[in-house]
Design an enzyme around this catalytic site. Structure first.
Site, short mmCIF file in Angstrom:
data_model
loop_
_atom_site.label_atom_id
_atom_site.label_comp_id
_atom_site.label_asym_id
_atom_site.label_seq_id
_atom_site.Cartn_x
_atom_site.Cartn_y
_atom_site.Cartn_z
N ASN A 15 28.35 82.44 43.05
CA ASN A 15 27.38 82.01 45.01
C ASN A 15 26.31 82.01 44.68
O ASN A 15 25.90 81.64 45.42
CB ASN A 15 28.05 84.08 44.96
N MET A 92 26.41 91.88 37.29
CA MET A 92 27.24 93.02 36.35
C MET A 92 26.49 94.21 35.90
O MET A 92 27.11 95.25 34.86
CB MET A 92 27.81 91.94 34.67
N ARG A 93 25.57 94.42 36.35
CA ARG A 93 24.68 95.64 35.76
C ARG A 93 24.62 96.40 37.02
O ARG A 93 24.16 95.84 38.50
CB ARG A 93 23.44 95.35 35.22
N ILE A 94 24.55 97.59 37.45
CA ILE A 94 23.82 98.61 38.32
C ILE A 94 22.34 98.99 38.21
O ILE A 94 22.13 99.35 37.11
CB ILE A 94 24.46 100.43 38.74
N HIS A 111 30.71 91.51 47.29
CA HIS A 111 31.36 92.47 46.82
C HIS A 111 32.92 91.37 47.22
O HIS A 111 33.33 91.48 48.58
CB HIS A 111 31.79 94.25 47.26
C1 GRF Z 1 32.61 87.53 43.25
O1 GRF Z 1 34.18 87.78 43.33
C2 GRF Z 1 31.21 88.74 43.52
O2 GRF Z 1 31.96 88.68 45.45
C3 GRF Z 1 31.34 89.72 42.51
O3 GRF Z 1 31.12 89.20 41.28
C4 GRF Z 1 32.04 87.23 41.97
C5 GRF Z 1 30.58 86.07 40.96
O4 GRF Z 1 31.28 85.48 41.01
N1 GRF Z 1 30.34 90.36 42.93
P1 GRF Z 1 30.23 84.02 40.36
O5 GRF Z 1 29.37 84.28 39.70
O6 GRF Z 1 29.29 84.25 42.27
O7 GRF Z 1 30.93 83.09 41.16
#
Ligand code: GRF
Length: 202
Positions: A15, A92-94, A111
């Protein structure tokens, strides 16, 4: 001056790459410029990818730090680049209250599910285990909760005929990579209502 975008990641960064591409040649061109890719994991593949594109990048590792100490480290890193907007992209952190409040109404997240139906990790596994025909990915503002902020946009992912979890994720990510830049564009263009107060704030 063109608004500055910081992108926070922890892993693969697909992303993040979609957002960088949109900044360079897509719908975000002229609307914002990447000022930092920040990873909570120094080994993240996405960090190396950002480096190879000459985007300012750095790791702020959470290792050995409690939540408050990590928030302070994050704040310091962010303040050094003065972002106008922050996009979480597989971070991966809040985010703790100090960060959310400092950038209230200017932090967005993507999400891999409908945040009203499934919060937290493993959104695609959730959809696959239930053999859903359709799931929905969500872009939302970040507040102090876990995937509880106001929804900015959602898009359906057709899961009919999906053969495995990888297939589900592949289909979902293809939608995410379009929805995230498109939604950010609408937000930056002022086409979405402003969200200045995190939920629960006075
Ligand atoms: C994606 O599915 C996003 O929606 C979620 O974590 C994943 C991240 O994938 N929050 P990437 O690192 O962007 O490939």
């Amino acid at each position: 001056m063109i608004p500055r975008l910081a992108i926070l990641i922890s892993g693969r960064g697909s992303n993040m790459l979609a957002l960088l591409r949109a900044c360079r040649v897509g719908e975000l061109r002229g609307l914002c410029e990447p000022c930092l890719v920040l990873s909570s994991d120094p080994q993240a593949l996405g960090l190396a990818a950002a480096e190879s594109l000459d985007v300012p990048s750095r790791a702020v590792s959470a290792r050995g730090l409690g939540r408050r100490a990590y928030d302070l480290a994050l704040l310091e890193a962010l303040e050094s680049v003065q972002p106008d907007w922050i996009a979480l992209a597989g971070f991966m952190r809040i985010l703790g209250p100090a960060v959310v409040r400092r950038y209230a109404g200017r932090v967005v997240n993507i999400h891999p599910a409908d945040t009203r139906q499934h919060q937290g990790l493993h959104g695609y596994a959730w959809a696959w285990e239930q053999r859903l025909d359709e799931t929905r990915v969500t872009v939302h503002m970040v507040d102090e909760g876990l995937d509880t902020g106001p929804i900015l946009a959602q898009r359906s992912v057709d899961l009919r005929g999906a053969t495995c979890l990888d297939d589900v994720e592949r289909r979902g990510l293809a939608v995410e990579h379009c929805l995230y830049p498109e939604t950010l564009r609408a937000l930056l263009a002022g086409e979405l209502p402003p969200f200045t107060a995190p939920r629960g704030a006075a």
